[in-house]
Write a protein that holds these residues in place. Sequence first.
Motif, PDB file in Angstrom:
ATOM      1  N   ALA A 351       0.834  -1.202   0.000  1.00 47.57           N
ATOM      2  CA  ALA A 351       0.000   0.000   0.000  1.00 47.57           C
ATOM      3  C   ALA A 351       0.874   1.260   0.000  1.00 47.57           C
ATOM      4  O   ALA A 351       0.570   2.245  -0.674  1.00 47.57           O
ATOM      5  CB  ALA A 351      -0.937   0.003   1.206  1.00 47.57           C
ATOM      6  N   LYS A 352       1.976   1.223   0.742  1.00 46.97           N
ATOM      7  CA  LYS A 352       2.870   2.380   0.774  1.00 46.97           C
ATOM      8  C   LYS A 352       3.530   2.603  -0.589  1.00 46.97           C
ATOM      9  O   LYS A 352       3.688   3.733  -1.041  1.00 46.97           O
ATOM     10  CB  LYS A 352       3.937   2.202   1.866  1.00 46.97           C
ATOM     11  CG  LYS A 352       3.370   2.432   3.263  1.00 46.97           C
ATOM     12  CD  LYS A 352       4.447   2.480   4.325  1.00 46.97           C
ATOM     13  CE  LYS A 352       4.887   1.082   4.701  1.00 46.97           C
ATOM     14  NZ  LYS A 352       5.850   1.090   5.834  1.00 46.97           N
ATOM     15  N   ARG A 353       3.911   1.505  -1.248  1.00 46.00           N
ATOM     16  CA  ARG A 353       4.488   1.634  -2.590  1.00 46.00           C
ATOM     17  C   ARG A 353       3.496   2.319  -3.529  1.00 46.00           C
ATOM     18  O   ARG A 353       3.857   3.186  -4.307  1.00 46.00           O
ATOM     19  CB  ARG A 353       4.833   0.252  -3.202  1.00 46.00           C
ATOM     20  CG  ARG A 353       5.912  -0.538  -2.519  1.00 46.00           C
ATOM     21  CD  ARG A 353       7.277   0.027  -2.629  1.00 46.00           C
ATOM     22  NE  ARG A 353       7.903   0.073  -3.945  1.00 46.00           N
ATOM     23  CZ  ARG A 353       9.116   0.596  -4.128  1.00 46.00           C
ATOM     24  NH1 ARG A 353       9.801   1.112  -3.110  1.00 46.00           N
ATOM     25  NH2 ARG A 353       9.656   0.634  -5.326  1.00 46.00           N
ATOM     26  N   ILE A 354       2.238   1.868  -3.458  1.00 52.54           N
ATOM     27  CA  ILE A 354       1.216   2.400  -4.369  1.00 52.54           C
ATOM     28  C   ILE A 354       1.014   3.893  -4.131  1.00 52.54           C
ATOM     29  O   ILE A 354       1.042   4.698  -5.067  1.00 52.54           O
ATOM     30  CB  ILE A 354      -0.122   1.644  -4.184  1.00 52.54           C
ATOM     31  CG1 ILE A 354       0.033   0.170  -4.584  1.00 52.54           C
ATOM     32  CG2 ILE A 354      -1.242   2.305  -4.994  1.00 52.54           C
ATOM     33  CD1 ILE A 354      -1.165  -0.705  -4.227  1.00 52.54           C
ATOM     34  N   ILE A 355       0.805   4.264  -2.877  1.00 49.95           N
ATOM     35  CA  ILE A 355       0.511   5.669  -2.576  1.00 49.95           C
ATOM     36  C   ILE A 355       1.716   6.568  -2.869  1.00 49.95           C
ATOM     37  O   ILE A 355       1.588   7.632  -3.459  1.00 49.95           O
ATOM     38  CB  ILE A 355       0.081   5.825  -1.093  1.00 49.95           C
ATOM     39  CG1 ILE A 355      -1.263   5.113  -0.851  1.00 49.95           C
ATOM     40  CG2 ILE A 355       0.005   7.297  -0.697  1.00 49.95           C
ATOM     41  CD1 ILE A 355      -2.461   5.750  -1.525  1.00 49.95           C
ATOM     42  N   MET A 356       2.897   6.115  -2.462  1.00 47.34           N
ATOM     43  CA  MET A 356       4.058   7.000  -2.609  1.00 47.34           C
ATOM     44  C   MET A 356       4.511   7.135  -4.057  1.00 47.34           C
ATOM     45  O   MET A 356       5.254   8.067  -4.392  1.00 47.34           O
ATOM     46  CB  MET A 356       5.211   6.543  -1.701  1.00 47.34           C
ATOM     47  CG  MET A 356       4.888   6.570  -0.209  1.00 47.34           C
ATOM     48  SD  MET A 356       3.946   8.019   0.348  1.00 47.34           S
ATOM     49  CE  MET A 356       5.238   9.266   0.358  1.00 47.34           C
ATOM     50  N   ALA A 357       4.057   6.251  -4.924  1.00 48.20           N
ATOM     51  CA  ALA A 357       4.367   6.405  -6.355  1.00 48.20           C
ATOM     52  C   ALA A 357       3.802   7.720  -6.880  1.00 48.20           C
ATOM     53  O   ALA A 357       4.319   8.307  -7.834  1.00 48.20           O
ATOM     54  CB  ALA A 357       3.793   5.231  -7.145  1.00 48.20           C
ATOM     55  N   ASP A 358       2.753   8.183  -6.228  1.00 44.79           N
ATOM     56  CA  ASP A 358       2.132   9.455  -6.610  1.00 44.79           C
ATOM     57  C   ASP A 358       3.088  10.633  -6.394  1.00 44.79           C
ATOM     58  O   ASP A 358       2.897  11.711  -6.962  1.00 44.79           O
ATOM     59  CB  ASP A 358       0.876   9.644  -5.749  1.00 44.79           C
ATOM     60  CG  ASP A 358      -0.164  10.534  -6.416  1.00 44.79           C
ATOM     61  OD1 ASP A 358      -0.257  10.509  -7.649  1.00 44.79           O
ATOM     62  OD2 ASP A 358      -0.876  11.240  -5.690  1.00 44.79           O
ATOM     63  N   HIS A 359       4.095  10.441  -5.571  1.00 46.63           N
ATOM     64  CA  HIS A 359       5.000  11.536  -5.224  1.00 46.63           C
ATOM     65  C   HIS A 359       6.252  11.581  -6.092  1.00 46.63           C
ATOM     66  O   HIS A 359       7.164  12.365  -5.834  1.00 46.63           O
ATOM     67  CB  HIS A 359       5.377  11.463  -3.739  1.00 46.63           C
ATOM     68  CG  HIS A 359       4.202  11.727  -2.848  1.00 46.63           C
ATOM     69  ND1 HIS A 359       3.874  12.968  -2.383  1.00 46.63           N
ATOM     70  CD2 HIS A 359       3.233  10.899  -2.387  1.00 46.63           C
ATOM     71  CE1 HIS A 359       2.777  12.903  -1.650  1.00 46.63           C
ATOM     72  NE2 HIS A 359       2.368  11.657  -1.639  1.00 46.63           N
ATOM     73  N   ARG A 360       6.330  10.708  -7.086  1.00 42.01           N
ATOM     74  CA  ARG A 360       7.474  10.767  -7.993  1.00 42.01           C
ATOM     75  C   ARG A 360       6.996  11.189  -9.378  1.00 42.01           C
ATOM     76  O   ARG A 360       6.009  10.665  -9.883  1.00 42.01           O
ATOM     77  CB  ARG A 360       8.173   9.403  -8.090  1.00 42.01           C
ATOM     78  CG  ARG A 360       8.853   8.996  -6.775  1.00 42.01           C
ATOM     79  CD  ARG A 360      10.011   8.056  -7.017  1.00 42.01           C
ATOM     80  NE  ARG A 360      11.200   8.765  -7.492  1.00 42.01           N
ATOM     81  CZ  ARG A 360      12.330   8.140  -7.822  1.00 42.01           C
ATOM     82  NH1 ARG A 360      12.400   6.829  -7.775  1.00 42.01           N
ATOM     83  NH2 ARG A 360      13.379   8.840  -8.230  1.00 42.01           N
ATOM     84  N   PHE A 361       7.680  12.115  -9.973  1.00 41.90           N
ATOM     85  CA  PHE A 361       7.442  12.570 -11.358  1.00 41.90           C
ATOM     86  C   PHE A 361       6.025  13.074 -11.565  1.00 41.90           C
ATOM     87  O   PHE A 361       5.461  12.920 -12.639  1.00 41.90           O
ATOM     88  CB  PHE A 361       7.736  11.444 -12.363  1.00 41.90           C
ATOM     89  CG  PHE A 361       8.927  10.618 -12.003  1.00 41.90           C
ATOM     90  CD1 PHE A 361      10.176  11.210 -11.925  1.00 41.90           C
ATOM     91  CD2 PHE A 361       8.806   9.269 -11.714  1.00 41.90           C
ATOM     92  CE1 PHE A 361      11.283  10.456 -11.585  1.00 41.90           C
ATOM     93  CE2 PHE A 361       9.914   8.515 -11.369  1.00 41.90           C
ATOM     94  CZ  PHE A 361      11.148   9.105 -11.297  1.00 41.90           C
ATOM     95  N   GLY A 362       5.430  13.654 -10.550  1.00 41.38           N
ATOM     96  CA  GLY A 362       4.115  14.275 -10.731  1.00 41.38           C
ATOM     97  C   GLY A 362       2.984  13.424 -10.201  1.00 41.38           C
ATOM     98  O   GLY A 362       2.883  12.243 -10.520  1.00 41.38           O
ATOM     99  N   ASP A 363       2.123  14.037  -9.390  1.00 45.11           N
ATOM    100  CA  ASP A 363       0.984  13.311  -8.836  1.00 45.11           C
ATOM    101  C   ASP A 363      -0.235  13.438  -9.754  1.00 45.11           C
ATOM    102  O   ASP A 363      -0.136  13.987 -10.861  1.00 45.11           O
ATOM    103  CB  ASP A 363       0.677  13.792  -7.403  1.00 45.11           C
ATOM    104  CG  ASP A 363       0.273  15.253  -7.337  1.00 45.11           C
ATOM    105  OD1 ASP A 363       0.039  15.862  -8.395  1.00 45.11           O
ATOM    106  OD2 ASP A 363       0.193  15.792  -6.224  1.00 45.11           O
TER     107      ASP A 363
END
Lengths: 377, 401
Positions: A351-363
């Motif tokens: 779940a952390k991987r999924i959510i924090m992906a939003d914080h790389r290269f634009g949300d």
Amino acid sequence: MNFDLTEERQMLQDSLRRFLRDKYDTATRNKILESDTGFSGDIWNGLAELGVIGALFTEDQGGFGGAGFDIAVVFEELGRAGVVEPFLDTAILGGGLIADLGNEDQQAHVEELIGGALQVAFAHGEPTSRYDLNQVTSTAKVDGDNVVLNGRKAVVVNAENADMLIVSARESGEAGDENGISLFLVPADTKGITLQGYALLAGGRAAEVTLDDVTVPASARLGEAGKAFKAIEARVAAANVAICAETLGAMETATRLTREYLMTRKQFGKPIGTFQALAHRMSDLLIEMEQARSAVIVAAGNLEAEYKARETHISAAKNLLGRAGRLVAEDSIQMHGGIAMTQEYELAHIAKRIIMADHRFGDTDHHLERFIALAAA
Amino acid sequence: MDLSYSDEEKAFRAEVRAFLEEKLPKEMSDKIRKGEELGKDGQEQWHAILNAQGWLAPNWPKKFGGAEWNAVQRHIFEEEAAAAYAPRIVPFGLSMLAPVLQKFGSQEQNDYWLPRLLAGEDWWCQGYSEPGAGSDLASLKTEAVLNDEGTHYIVNGQKTWTTLGQHANMIFCLVRTDKTVKQQEGISFLLIDMETPGVEVRPIILLDGTHEVNEVWFSDVKVPVENLVGKENEGWTYAKYLLTHERTNIAGVGFSQAGLTAVKRIARAEMSGGKPLMQNPHFAARVAQVEIDLMAMSTTNLRIVSKAAAGAAPGVESSMLKVKGTIIRQEINDLARRAAGAYAMPFASEAIEGSNLALPDPLNAGPVAAQYFNNRKLSIFGGSNEIQRQIIAKTTMGGGA
């Protein structure tokens, strides 16, 4: 239309999935998360041997893939297993930029990198740049045969493990200009580089990188002076395909775990999946999964397309994956209840991987605006 | 209909604000603002400050040493406390156990435990949840058997999600004392000293790296029969009474308001396209949307609160507040992590644990993502939001739903 993988990609997917199933269980990963380096050298070398890094480069560059679909296949599997090793930073971003822009001498690093011996990091974002790729204020000043770099780079993933940093800096113009940005290949132990490292919430490590009169020879420049922006944009597009595919893989794991849990966990005398409120939510997750898969396929398939088609599909995918990912991560936790909140349970990390992906290269918001701007252009 | 606060209520708000300005230690509010943990000592310090003021037990009757505030006063206090970044009082002893003791406990139990609560001599935790029970609380299995002499219960079983159990010396528990009857009818309410041999506390580390909850294991734990609250096998009634108390403040309006302030603070400093993020129309719209929801919810909360102040028991409205309140709080947490951009990525536990590692960004936005993950719990604990919706449906549409 044919949505099947080619035979080569199918083989890559199978062997990668098998390797990770055998070698990358939750207990192993949790140990890696707690380690000082934030990654496992054994896993790195094992995956390099398997050809995972090579699959991310074209034949011209010494690899055997490099297309959008190759990237998608690899990263979906990495995401499915919740892998925290820095393939994105070393191969897609750093390695990709060397391969795209480097001269013959510089290209030699790509071979080393494909073999697993070299790690790099892309030092581009700055404290006030947020997700804008053109907001570069670090400076590069030519001084005879040398170039002197000054500035600060923010949240540089894998900086501490990197043998070399690919540093962006401005040779002319102002923050916000696309022209004037150059890239430099800087050995990590160069005088004047300071790292302040920290662990990342979703695994791996990053650092604040300070450049204080870092002096490199002019030959450290990658490509033409002041002309690196288009290459950066293209590599970030590839990184977005990678991170969308990775998120898709993680979402698949989250929905699988949730489905299994709903079928086995009993409350009030029956499996909780038989409660309509939960069954319908699970159905929504499965619908969104299909949408996410489609978005990833289209983005991957357009990575080699002309600029507008490429960027439109990339922004569409990143926006959709951000939204669908949030739904899947939050609902998976909610339907599991407290157990999903515990660090030792697999879903917590996923779940952390999924959510924090939003914080790389634009949300999702950034890419929504970009999508609108591209459509209007 | 009068939508403004009365003069008395305004005066009360001014009094609360003055107290917080004078007595709330700066280092304490700084910690709360940054999302750092206060720790046991900090909690006890704030507890003592409030007790000296006579405000530690706002909901208790005066005869027990409480402030006997009505629901509107309590609401005002909570709003001001959250805005000032005051610590939240650990509710288990003061606002959950105490009302049960006051209503169902013996004279001796009240005389002994209530003064100790005010003086901070006991740290209570709650032993309700069990692995496998969850929101189906009545299916609990921890067992208490009275010994032959009738002097002690022998307790065996396991509780989980025991919040701050690592600091506690006392736990109030629901235990099964009769297995032969309908689930709800065989439950009793026991007070257990955690120093008793056979009690073991094991930490659960949450996904944001914090140690907030625990498992508590009981093996042949001897509990004196005097520690039974009320009558044997009637614990479910007491538990339900306690749960309505647990849910009274769950709207969390004050926390949401403080959270919204933080979102705006980060978004004013964070730059996007060369301008502050707060000037980005898309982000500003998202913030405005949740702000509008919060304004309405705060009024919904006040409507229910003033009804309660007039003596009505909170019913299905508390379930409604829990659902809406948690949705809004979680949305604000989500906005905060978005506002922080790439600086939401650092793992903040080092900062939370108070080590020397200063987070890299000037805003200290680091803990926002950890808080976002931690607050996923809001819609799970205290009866999940699904259970609350079921209660609302059942109450308004009858048995079916």
